[in-house]
Design a protein around this motif. Structure first.
Motif, PDB file in Angstrom:
ATOM      1  N   VAL A  45      -1.991  13.719 -16.537  1.00 30.43           N
ATOM      2  CA  VAL A  45      -2.995  12.764 -16.085  1.00 30.43           C
ATOM      3  C   VAL A  45      -4.256  13.539 -15.700  1.00 30.43           C
ATOM      4  CG1 VAL A  45      -3.563  10.968 -14.411  1.00 30.43           C
ATOM      5  CG2 VAL A  45      -1.228  11.166 -15.274  1.00 30.43           C
ATOM      6  N   LEU A  46      -5.341  13.277 -16.439  1.00 33.70           N
ATOM      7  CA  LEU A  46      -6.596  13.983 -16.170  1.00 33.70           C
ATOM      8  C   LEU A  46      -7.326  13.396 -14.971  1.00 33.70           C
ATOM      9  CD1 LEU A  46      -7.915  14.334 -19.817  1.00 33.70           C
ATOM     10  CD2 LEU A  46      -6.762  16.063 -18.442  1.00 33.70           C
ATOM     11  N   ARG A  47      -7.402  12.078 -14.904  1.00 34.73           N
ATOM     12  CA  ARG A  47      -8.072  11.384 -13.808  1.00 34.73           C
ATOM     13  C   ARG A  47      -7.357  10.071 -13.530  1.00 34.73           C
ATOM     14  NH1 ARG A  47     -13.770  13.003 -13.361  1.00 34.73           N
ATOM     15  NH2 ARG A  47     -13.484  15.224 -12.982  1.00 34.73           N
ATOM     16  N   HIS A  48      -7.546   9.554 -12.328  1.00 29.22           N
ATOM     17  CA  HIS A  48      -7.036   8.231 -11.994  1.00 29.22           C
ATOM     18  C   HIS A  48      -7.954   7.586 -10.978  1.00 29.22           C
ATOM     19  CE1 HIS A  48      -5.447  10.544  -8.632  1.00 29.22           C
ATOM     20  NE2 HIS A  48      -5.346   9.396  -7.979  1.00 29.22           N
ATOM     21  N   LEU A  49      -7.924   6.273 -10.929  1.00 28.19           N
ATOM     22  CA  LEU A  49      -8.720   5.511  -9.986  1.00 28.19           C
ATOM     23  C   LEU A  49      -7.944   4.272  -9.602  1.00 28.19           C
ATOM     24  CD1 LEU A  49     -11.477   5.097  -8.524  1.00 28.19           C
ATOM     25  CD2 LEU A  49     -12.182   3.803 -10.533  1.00 28.19           C
ATOM     26  N   ILE A  50      -7.826   4.003  -8.319  1.00 30.39           N
ATOM     27  CA  ILE A  50      -7.135   2.818  -7.824  1.00 30.39           C
ATOM     28  C   ILE A  50      -8.133   2.007  -7.017  1.00 30.39           C
ATOM     29  CG2 ILE A  50      -5.236   1.948  -6.416  1.00 30.39           C
ATOM     30  CD1 ILE A  50      -3.795   4.615  -6.990  1.00 30.39           C
ATOM     31  N   THR A  51      -8.293   0.733  -7.381  1.00 30.26           N
ATOM     32  CA  THR A  51      -9.210  -0.154  -6.672  1.00 30.26           C
ATOM     33  C   THR A  51      -8.505  -1.450  -6.317  1.00 30.26           C
ATOM     34  OG1 THR A  51     -10.037  -1.094  -8.734  1.00 30.26           O
ATOM     35  CG2 THR A  51     -11.257   0.760  -7.835  1.00 30.26           C
ATOM     36  N   VAL A  52      -9.019  -2.129  -5.306  1.00 27.16           N
ATOM     37  CA  VAL A  52      -8.510  -3.449  -4.949  1.00 27.16           C
ATOM     38  C   VAL A  52      -9.086  -4.436  -5.953  1.00 27.16           C
ATOM     39  CG1 VAL A  52      -8.464  -5.234  -3.172  1.00 27.16           C
ATOM     40  CG2 VAL A  52      -8.349  -2.837  -2.522  1.00 27.16           C
ATOM     41  N   ALA A  53      -8.211  -5.245  -6.569  1.00 21.95           N
ATOM     42  CA  ALA A  53      -8.650  -6.189  -7.600  1.00 21.95           C
ATOM     43  C   ALA A  53      -9.329  -7.391  -6.971  1.00 21.95           C
ATOM     44  CB  ALA A  53      -7.464  -6.632  -8.445  1.00 21.95           C
ATOM     45  N   GLN A  54     -10.348  -7.870  -7.641  1.00 27.35           N
ATOM     46  CA  GLN A  54     -11.036  -9.084  -7.197  1.00 27.35           C
ATOM     47  C   GLN A  54     -10.247 -10.294  -7.692  1.00 27.35           C
ATOM     48  OE1 GLN A  54     -13.751  -9.115  -5.234  1.00 27.35           O
ATOM     49  NE2 GLN A  54     -13.580  -6.888  -5.159  1.00 27.35           N
ATOM     50  N   GLU A  55     -10.061 -11.240  -6.837  1.00 25.85           N
ATOM     51  CA  GLU A  55      -9.307 -12.452  -7.185  1.00 25.85           C
ATOM     52  C   GLU A  55     -10.144 -13.399  -8.004  1.00 25.85           C
ATOM     53  OE1 GLU A  55      -6.078 -13.274  -6.191  1.00 25.85           O
ATOM     54  OE2 GLU A  55      -5.782 -11.347  -5.236  1.00 25.85           O
ATOM     55  N   ILE A  95       0.824  -1.211   0.000  1.00 26.49           N
ATOM     56  CA  ILE A  95       0.000   0.000   0.000  1.00 26.49           C
ATOM     57  C   ILE A  95       0.858   1.262   0.000  1.00 26.49           C
ATOM     58  CG2 ILE A  95      -0.287   0.069   2.509  1.00 26.49           C
ATOM     59  CD1 ILE A  95      -2.974   0.975  -0.084  1.00 26.49           C
ATOM     60  N   GLU A  96       2.063   1.203   0.559  1.00 28.38           N
ATOM     61  CA  GLU A  96       2.932   2.381   0.583  1.00 28.38           C
ATOM     62  C   GLU A  96       3.312   2.791  -0.837  1.00 28.38           C
ATOM     63  OE1 GLU A  96       3.886  -0.497   2.242  1.00 28.38           O
ATOM     64  OE2 GLU A  96       3.051   0.051   4.184  1.00 28.38           O
ATOM     65  N   GLY A  97       3.641   1.804  -1.682  1.00 30.04           N
ATOM     66  CA  GLY A  97       3.985   2.092  -3.068  1.00 30.04           C
ATOM     67  C   GLY A  97       2.808   2.636  -3.857  1.00 30.04           C
ATOM     68  N   ILE A  98       1.618   2.115  -3.572  1.00 31.34           N
ATOM     69  CA  ILE A  98       0.403   2.589  -4.243  1.00 31.34           C
ATOM     70  C   ILE A  98       0.111   4.028  -3.832  1.00 31.34           C
ATOM     71  CG2 ILE A  98      -2.088   2.221  -4.453  1.00 31.34           C
ATOM     72  CD1 ILE A  98      -0.440   0.094  -5.893  1.00 31.34           C
ATOM     73  N   ARG A  99       0.266   4.333  -2.560  1.00 31.79           N
ATOM     74  CA  ARG A  99       0.029   5.700  -2.086  1.00 31.79           C
ATOM     75  C   ARG A  99       1.018   6.695  -2.702  1.00 31.79           C
ATOM     76  NH1 ARG A  99      -1.067   4.056   4.100  1.00 31.79           N
ATOM     77  NH2 ARG A  99      -3.270   3.520   3.868  1.00 31.79           N
ATOM     78  N   GLU A 100       2.272   6.294  -2.840  1.00 33.32           N
ATOM     79  CA  GLU A 100       3.273   7.175  -3.447  1.00 33.32           C
ATOM     80  C   GLU A 100       2.943   7.401  -4.919  1.00 33.32           C
ATOM     81  OE1 GLU A 100       6.707   9.577  -3.836  1.00 33.32           O
ATOM     82  OE2 GLU A 100       5.407   9.041  -2.166  1.00 33.32           O
ATOM     83  N   PHE A 101       2.518   6.345  -5.621  1.00 32.73           N
ATOM     84  CA  PHE A 101       2.099   6.487  -7.014  1.00 32.73           C
ATOM     85  C   PHE A 101       0.941   7.476  -7.111  1.00 32.73           C
ATOM     86  CE2 PHE A 101      -0.741   5.269 -10.485  1.00 32.73           C
ATOM     87  CZ  PHE A 101       0.125   5.345 -11.568  1.00 32.73           C
ATOM     88  N   GLU A 102      -0.054   7.339  -6.243  1.00 37.60           N
ATOM     89  CA  GLU A 102      -1.215   8.228  -6.273  1.00 37.60           C
ATOM     90  C   GLU A 102      -0.803   9.678  -5.994  1.00 37.60           C
ATOM     91  OE1 GLU A 102      -5.794   8.352  -4.781  1.00 37.60           O
ATOM     92  OE2 GLU A 102      -4.366   7.295  -3.506  1.00 37.60           O
ATOM     93  N   ARG A 103       0.114   9.874  -5.064  1.00 35.14           N
ATOM     94  CA  ARG A 103       0.586  11.225  -4.749  1.00 35.14           C
ATOM     95  C   ARG A 103       1.245  11.869  -5.962  1.00 35.14           C
ATOM     96  NH1 ARG A 103       4.955  14.106  -3.370  1.00 35.14           N
ATOM     97  NH2 ARG A 103       6.408  12.396  -3.661  1.00 35.14           N
ATOM     98  N   LEU A 104       2.088  11.121  -6.655  1.00 34.98           N
ATOM     99  CA  LEU A 104       2.796  11.668  -7.804  1.00 34.98           C
ATOM    100  C   LEU A 104       1.884  11.863  -9.015  1.00 34.98           C
ATOM    101  CD1 LEU A 104       6.129   9.689  -7.431  1.00 34.98           C
ATOM    102  CD2 LEU A 104       5.719  12.109  -6.936  1.00 34.98           C
ATOM    103  N   VAL A 105       0.885  11.005  -9.172  1.00 28.68           N
ATOM    104  CA  VAL A 105      -0.055  11.141 -10.288  1.00 28.68           C
ATOM    105  C   VAL A 105      -0.894  12.405 -10.114  1.00 28.68           C
ATOM    106  CG1 VAL A 105      -2.159  10.126 -11.276  1.00 28.68           C
ATOM    107  CG2 VAL A 105      -0.139   8.733 -10.975  1.00 28.68           C
ATOM    108  N   ARG A 106      -1.244  12.736  -8.886  1.00 28.51           N
ATOM    109  CA  ARG A 106      -2.017  13.955  -8.636  1.00 28.51           C
ATOM    110  C   ARG A 106      -1.249  15.209  -9.049  1.00 28.51           C
ATOM    111  NH1 ARG A 106      -4.834  12.894  -2.768  1.00 28.51           N
ATOM    112  NH2 ARG A 106      -6.254  11.284  -3.515  1.00 28.51           N
ATOM    113  N   LEU A 107       0.071  15.147  -9.016  1.00 27.79           N
ATOM    114  CA  LEU A 107       0.899  16.299  -9.375  1.00 27.79           C
ATOM    115  C   LEU A 107       1.187  16.370 -10.873  1.00 27.79           C
ATOM    116  CD1 LEU A 107       3.490  16.040  -6.463  1.00 27.79           C
ATOM    117  CD2 LEU A 107       1.532  17.587  -6.622  1.00 27.79           C
ATOM    118  N   ASP A 108       0.894  15.302 -11.602  1.00 23.52           N
ATOM    119  CA  ASP A 108       1.214  15.209 -13.028  1.00 23.52           C
ATOM    120  C   ASP A 108       0.116  15.882 -13.860  1.00 23.52           C
ATOM    121  OD1 ASP A 108       1.911  14.478 -15.613  1.00 23.52           O
ATOM    122  OD2 ASP A 108       2.594  12.488 -14.985  1.00 23.52           O
ATOM    123  N   ASN A 109       0.476  16.899 -14.626  1.00 19.30           N
ATOM    124  CA  ASN A 109      -0.496  17.632 -15.436  1.00 19.30           C
ATOM    125  C   ASN A 109      -0.989  16.844 -16.645  1.00 19.30           C
ATOM    126  OD1 ASN A 109      -0.496  19.907 -13.811  1.00 19.30           O
ATOM    127  ND2 ASN A 109       1.269  20.776 -14.867  1.00 19.30           N
TER     128      ASN A 109
END
Length: 95
Positions: free
Chosen positions: A85-95, A69-83
């Motif tokens: 990227v218009l939108r993003h969504l991160i979900t837990v995948a179903q097995e 989750i730490e790596g996912i949170r860092e990715f989300e933080r950096l994507v929010r700063l990227d001009n």
């Protein structure tokens, strides 16, 4: 370690080389944070149902990843700063 799906929409104004560089940069962020990319699907350029940041089209990319989750949170933080990227969504995948 969890399995996640990440969807992001890139601005349609990027040319092919810039788009490939942006996708590579975003996957590099995941690699740096020990999140492995299992699958990448590029849906391509799609019309929006409504304008997003004054744009009517965007380039969709879907990733299936496995990592902490730490790596996912860092990715989300950096994507929010990227001009590009218009939108993003991160979900837990179903097995």
């Amino acid at each position: 370690m969890g399995k996640y799906e990440i969807m992001y929409i890139l601005t349609a104004t990027l040319d092919d080389e810039a788009r490939k560089a942006e996708i590579s940069k975003l996957q590099g962020i995941l690699d740096e944070n020990k999140v492995s990319v299992i699958d990448t699907k590029e849906w391509g350029l799609r019309d929006f149902a409504y304008p997003i940041k004054k744009q009517l089209k965007g380039y969709y990319v879907i990733l299936t990843v496995n990592g902490g989750i730490e790596g996912i949170r860092e990715f989300e933080r950096l994507v929010r700063l990227d001009n590009n990227v218009l939108r993003h969504l991160i979900t837990v995948a179903q097995e």
